[in-house]
Design a protein around this motif. Structure first.
Motif, PDB file in Angstrom:
ATOM      1  N   ILE A  61       0.812  -1.224   0.091  1.00  0.00           N
ATOM      2  CA  ILE A  61       0.089  -0.097   0.120  1.00  0.00           C
ATOM      3  C   ILE A  61       0.931   1.102  -0.005  1.00  0.00           C
ATOM      4  O   ILE A  61       0.527   2.021  -0.789  1.00  0.00           O
ATOM      5  CB  ILE A  61      -0.867  -0.211   1.343  1.00  0.00           C
ATOM      6  N   HIS A  62       1.847   1.291   0.775  1.00  0.00           N
ATOM      7  CA  HIS A  62       2.828   2.269   0.723  1.00  0.00           C
ATOM      8  C   HIS A  62       3.433   2.697  -0.461  1.00  0.00           C
ATOM      9  O   HIS A  62       3.658   3.693  -0.895  1.00  0.00           O
ATOM     10  CB  HIS A  62       3.991   2.149   1.738  1.00  0.00           C
ATOM     11  N   PHE A  63       3.796   1.471  -1.236  1.00  0.00           N
ATOM     12  CA  PHE A  63       4.459   1.617  -2.666  1.00  0.00           C
ATOM     13  C   PHE A  63       3.442   2.633  -3.372  1.00  0.00           C
ATOM     14  O   PHE A  63       3.806   3.137  -4.261  1.00  0.00           O
ATOM     15  CB  PHE A  63       4.543   0.259  -3.343  1.00  0.00           C
ATOM     16  N   CYS A  64       2.117   2.025  -3.354  1.00  0.00           N
ATOM     17  CA  CYS A  64       1.115   2.903  -4.241  1.00  0.00           C
ATOM     18  C   CYS A  64       1.147   4.456  -3.797  1.00  0.00           C
ATOM     19  O   CYS A  64       0.995   5.276  -4.608  1.00  0.00           O
ATOM     20  CB  CYS A  64      -0.299   2.293  -3.969  1.00  0.00           C
ATOM     21  N   LEU A  65       1.189   4.872  -2.557  1.00  0.00           N
ATOM     22  CA  LEU A  65       1.356   6.011  -1.880  1.00  0.00           C
ATOM     23  C   LEU A  65       2.426   6.654  -2.643  1.00  0.00           C
ATOM     24  O   LEU A  65       2.486   7.775  -2.676  1.00  0.00           O
ATOM     25  CB  LEU A  65       1.357   6.078  -0.308  1.00  0.00           C
ATOM     26  N   VAL A  66       3.421   6.029  -2.698  1.00  0.00           N
ATOM     27  CA  VAL A  66       4.761   6.728  -2.955  1.00  0.00           C
ATOM     28  C   VAL A  66       4.520   7.080  -4.659  1.00  0.00           C
ATOM     29  O   VAL A  66       4.835   8.280  -4.882  1.00  0.00           O
ATOM     30  CB  VAL A  66       5.891   5.764  -2.941  1.00  0.00           C
ATOM     31  N   ASP A  67       4.102   6.219  -5.324  1.00  0.00           N
ATOM     32  CA  ASP A  67       3.785   6.590  -6.709  1.00  0.00           C
ATOM     33  C   ASP A  67       2.786   7.620  -6.875  1.00  0.00           C
ATOM     34  O   ASP A  67       2.873   8.414  -7.873  1.00  0.00           O
ATOM     35  CB  ASP A  67       3.322   5.310  -7.618  1.00  0.00           C
ATOM     36  N   ARG A  68       1.831   7.572  -6.229  1.00  0.00           N
ATOM     37  CA  ARG A  68       0.744   8.395  -6.410  1.00  0.00           C
ATOM     38  C   ARG A  68       0.710   9.755  -5.807  1.00  0.00           C
ATOM     39  O   ARG A  68       0.475  10.603  -6.370  1.00  0.00           O
ATOM     40  CB  ARG A  68      -0.887   7.702  -5.848  1.00  0.00           C
ATOM     41  N   PHE A  69       1.660   9.862  -4.738  1.00  0.00           N
ATOM     42  CA  PHE A  69       1.634  11.242  -3.871  1.00  0.00           C
ATOM     43  C   PHE A  69       3.030  11.747  -3.958  1.00  0.00           C
ATOM     44  O   PHE A  69       3.306  12.983  -4.126  1.00  0.00           O
ATOM     45  CB  PHE A  69       0.974  11.057  -2.759  1.00  0.00           C
ATOM     46  N   LEU A  71       5.894  11.007  -5.334  1.00  0.00           N
ATOM     47  CA  LEU A  71       6.565  11.144  -6.608  1.00  0.00           C
ATOM     48  C   LEU A  71       5.958  12.576  -7.412  1.00  0.00           C
ATOM     49  O   LEU A  71       6.593  13.009  -8.120  1.00  0.00           O
ATOM     50  CB  LEU A  71       6.671   9.742  -7.558  1.00  0.00           C
ATOM     51  N   LYS A  72       4.894  12.633  -6.982  1.00  0.00           N
ATOM     52  CA  LYS A  72       3.837  13.688  -7.778  1.00  0.00           C
ATOM     53  C   LYS A  72       4.009  15.014  -6.921  1.00  0.00           C
ATOM     54  O   LYS A  72       3.331  16.068  -7.049  1.00  0.00           O
ATOM     55  CB  LYS A  72       2.766  13.414  -8.006  1.00  0.00           C
ATOM     56  N   LYS A  73       4.884  14.881  -5.932  1.00  0.00           N
ATOM     57  CA  LYS A  73       5.438  15.987  -5.056  1.00  0.00           C
ATOM     58  C   LYS A  73       4.118  16.527  -3.946  1.00  0.00           C
ATOM     59  O   LYS A  73       3.838  17.718  -3.732  1.00  0.00           O
ATOM     60  CB  LYS A  73       5.691  17.166  -5.855  1.00  0.00           C
ATOM     61  N   LYS A  74       3.045  15.500  -3.993  1.00  0.00           N
ATOM     62  CA  LYS A  74       2.053  15.837  -3.055  1.00  0.00           C
ATOM     63  C   LYS A  74       2.328  15.279  -1.681  1.00  0.00           C
ATOM     64  O   LYS A  74       1.860  14.408  -1.164  1.00  0.00           O
ATOM     65  CB  LYS A  74       0.599  15.181  -3.789  1.00  0.00           C
ATOM     66  N   PHE A  75       3.263  15.935  -0.847  1.00  0.00           N
ATOM     67  CA  PHE A  75       3.778  15.595   0.352  1.00  0.00           C
ATOM     68  C   PHE A  75       2.685  15.625   1.226  1.00  0.00           C
ATOM     69  O   PHE A  75       2.948  14.592   2.231  1.00  0.00           O
ATOM     70  CB  PHE A  75       5.077  16.504   0.536  1.00  0.00           C
ATOM     71  N   PHE A  76       1.696  16.495   1.571  1.00  0.00           N
ATOM     72  CA  PHE A  76       0.913  16.386   2.729  1.00  0.00           C
ATOM     73  C   PHE A  76      -0.133  15.153   2.671  1.00  0.00           C
ATOM     74  O   PHE A  76      -0.133  14.561   3.670  1.00  0.00           O
ATOM     75  CB  PHE A  76       0.220  17.933   2.565  1.00  0.00           C
ATOM     76  N   TYR A  81      -1.700  10.097   4.694  1.00  0.00           N
ATOM     77  CA  TYR A  81      -2.023   8.723   4.321  1.00  0.00           C
ATOM     78  C   TYR A  81      -0.935   7.634   4.950  1.00  0.00           C
ATOM     79  O   TYR A  81      -1.234   6.418   5.356  1.00  0.00           O
ATOM     80  CB  TYR A  81      -2.056   8.455   2.836  1.00  0.00           C
ATOM     81  N   THR A  82       0.298   8.030   4.969  1.00  0.00           N
ATOM     82  CA  THR A  82       1.528   6.952   5.462  1.00  0.00           C
ATOM     83  C   THR A  82       1.101   6.806   7.065  1.00  0.00           C
ATOM     84  O   THR A  82       1.217   5.775   7.528  1.00  0.00           O
ATOM     85  CB  THR A  82       2.642   7.595   5.217  1.00  0.00           C
ATOM     86  N   LEU A  83       0.764   8.246   7.521  1.00  0.00           N
ATOM     87  CA  LEU A  83       0.716   7.907   9.123  1.00  0.00           C
ATOM     88  C   LEU A  83      -0.545   7.238   9.341  1.00  0.00           C
ATOM     89  O   LEU A  83      -0.607   6.140  10.294  1.00  0.00           O
ATOM     90  CB  LEU A  83       0.371   9.226   9.721  1.00  0.00           C
ATOM     91  N   LEU A  84      -1.761   7.415   8.611  1.00  0.00           N
ATOM     92  CA  LEU A  84      -2.930   6.434   8.747  1.00  0.00           C
ATOM     93  C   LEU A  84      -2.628   4.928   8.539  1.00  0.00           C
ATOM     94  O   LEU A  84      -3.271   4.216   9.092  1.00  0.00           O
ATOM     95  CB  LEU A  84      -3.934   7.030   7.710  1.00  0.00           C
ATOM     96  N   LEU A  85      -1.761   4.832   7.608  1.00  0.00           N
ATOM     97  CA  LEU A  85      -1.479   3.273   7.092  1.00  0.00           C
ATOM     98  C   LEU A  85      -0.622   2.859   8.188  1.00  0.00           C
ATOM     99  O   LEU A  85      -0.776   1.634   8.696  1.00  0.00           O
ATOM    100  CB  LEU A  85      -0.547   3.351   5.810  1.00  0.00           C
ATOM    101  N   VAL A  86       0.325   3.386   8.926  1.00  0.00           N
ATOM    102  CA  VAL A  86       1.013   2.860  10.025  1.00  0.00           C
ATOM    103  C   VAL A  86       0.324   2.403  11.465  1.00  0.00           C
ATOM    104  O   VAL A  86       0.363   1.728  11.999  1.00  0.00           O
ATOM    105  CB  VAL A  86       2.412   3.835  10.673  1.00  0.00           C
ATOM    106  N   THR A  87      -0.845   3.551  11.519  1.00  0.00           N
ATOM    107  CA  THR A  87      -1.747   3.510  12.709  1.00  0.00           C
ATOM    108  C   THR A  87      -2.672   2.008  12.485  1.00  0.00           C
ATOM    109  O   THR A  87      -2.791   1.537  13.356  1.00  0.00           O
ATOM    110  CB  THR A  87      -2.711   4.633  12.747  1.00  0.00           C
ATOM    111  N   ILE A  88      -3.099   2.052  11.378  1.00  0.00           N
ATOM    112  CA  ILE A  88      -4.135   0.707  11.150  1.00  0.00           C
ATOM    113  C   ILE A  88      -3.285  -0.472  11.338  1.00  0.00           C
ATOM    114  O   ILE A  88      -3.608  -1.548  11.670  1.00  0.00           O
ATOM    115  CB  ILE A  88      -4.714   1.016   9.698  1.00  0.00           C
ATOM    116  N   SER A  89      -1.880  -0.510  10.598  1.00  0.00           N
ATOM    117  CA  SER A  89      -1.218  -1.442  10.649  1.00  0.00           C
ATOM    118  C   SER A  89      -0.816  -1.955  12.042  1.00  0.00           C
ATOM    119  O   SER A  89      -0.706  -3.090  12.726  1.00  0.00           O
ATOM    120  CB  SER A  89       0.258  -1.378  10.160  1.00  0.00           C
ATOM    121  N   GLY A  90      -0.538  -0.807  13.180  1.00  0.00           N
ATOM    122  CA  GLY A  90      -0.293  -1.025  14.478  1.00  0.00           C
ATOM    123  C   GLY A  90      -1.409  -1.707  14.785  1.00  0.00           C
ATOM    124  O   GLY A  90      -1.142  -2.501  15.987  1.00  0.00           O
TER     125      GLY A  90
END
Length: 347
Positions: A61-69, A71-76, A81-90
């Protein structure tokens, strides 16, 4: 063709999936072997269940976030989404720990492990993608270099074929003109007819021999021009003032054979009129270092005044553009009833 490309895409995708599965299995086997060697079977299996299984899905899922956000400089959006992903994974890791070992203790690794695996796997993916891009770029540059090389080869072959064609046109043109010259001597019962025929045979022998080469020594080419002018002097005796001046040292320089001939022929073609007192042809050749210069100044007969350049001059310009694209200058002009030709070449 489309079906073939789709099959190739599907085959490549299946290969990637298989490689990823093998990689995870190899990672699990590695951890299990090491842990089982130093601890026991239960701990090794628990490590696989608690540590590795919960992070597999978040990694992709994080690979998809990297490609979609990212690499397109949508850092916020990427950070949220990465923080949400880590939380759900936890939460997922904590739930697995609670169900499997019936513990109410908070499992800190549930948050830490996905984050660590995400960072490590993303670094590996970035390195792999960068390497793939470099390989593709190298392959693209190599393909471009091959294409440019093939294009240059094709252009050189085309230019060579055109040169051979242009050079081949010089021979019959030259022969017909000189046969006409000798014919005029025959009609006049000139005593110079036999000498002219002998000189023409020497010129034709030179043309045949030099035609085998792309370049010929300037000394030989100058001898050819001298012999040609001598034939014209025999034909035009007392009808035209002819001068040929050569200055400089060739220093073993070379020229394409019969490059000067069209300009010299052109002077004799246009330089003779009915008023023999006004007929003149001046040919000056100067060699300075690697700079070759040919200047021809001649009168123009009334019947030739205003004529455009013939086939020989047009072919000469084409040959010069191919042989010396940025190293020559050719000027032809008519002023005050006179004709002037100038050719300069940086050899």
């Amino acid at each position: 063709m489309i079906l073939f490309e789709i099959e190739n895409m599907n085959s490549s995708r299946l290969n990637n999936i298989a490689i990823n599965i093998y990689a995870w299995l190899a990672l699990m086997l590695l951890f299990f072997t090491v842990l089982y060697y130093f601890t026991d079977f239960q701990f090794a299996i628990s490590f696989i269940i608690f540590i590795i299984f919960p992070v597999i899905l978040p990694v992709y899922i994080h690979f998809c976030l990297v490609d979609r956000f990212f690499l397109k400089k949508k850092f916020f959006k990427y950070s949220v989404y990465t923080l949400l992903l880590v939380t759900i994974s936890g939460f997922l890791a904590q739930y697995i720990a609670d169900v499997s070992i019936n513990t109410d203790d908070f499992y800190f690794g549930g948050y830490l492990n996905p984050l660590i695996f995400i960072l490590i796997s993303t670094g590996i993916k970035g390195f792999r993608d960068n390497l793939r891009n470099k390989i593709k770029l190298t392959e693209a540059e190599a393909a471009k270099a091959r294409a440019e090389s093939e294009l240059r080869y094709a252009e050189s072959r085309q230019a060579f074929a055109e040169l051979e064609f242009l050079k081949s046109q010089v021979n019959p043109h030259f022969l017909f003109n000189n046969l006409n010259n000798i014919y005029s001597l025959v009609l006049e019962n000139s005593e110079y007819t036999a000498e002219a025929i002998m000189k023409l045979s020497e010129l034709m022998r030179y043309i045949i021999d030099s035609g085998k080469n792309n370049l010929i020594g300037i000394d030989k080419e100058l001898d050819f021009i001298k012999n040609y002018v001598s034939i014209e002097e025999l034909r035009l005796k007392n009808k035209c003032v002819i001068s040929l001046n050569i200055q400089g040292n060739s220093n073993k320089l070379s020229l394409p054979p019969m490059l000067m001939l069209p300009l010299v022929e052109n002077a004799f073609k246009h330089g003779i009129g009915t008023d023999v007192k006004k007929n003149f042809i001046e040919i000056n050749i100067t060699i300075t270092g690697k700079r070759f210069e040919l200047n021809i100044h001649n009168s123009i007969g009334k019947k030739n005044a205003g004529e455009n350049n013939g086939t020989g001059i047009i072919n000469l310009e084409k040959r010069l553009r191919i042989l010396y694209p940025e190293s020559y200058m050719l000027e032809i002009s008519q002023n005050d009833g006179n004709y002037h030709s100038q050719l300069k070449i940086n050899l």
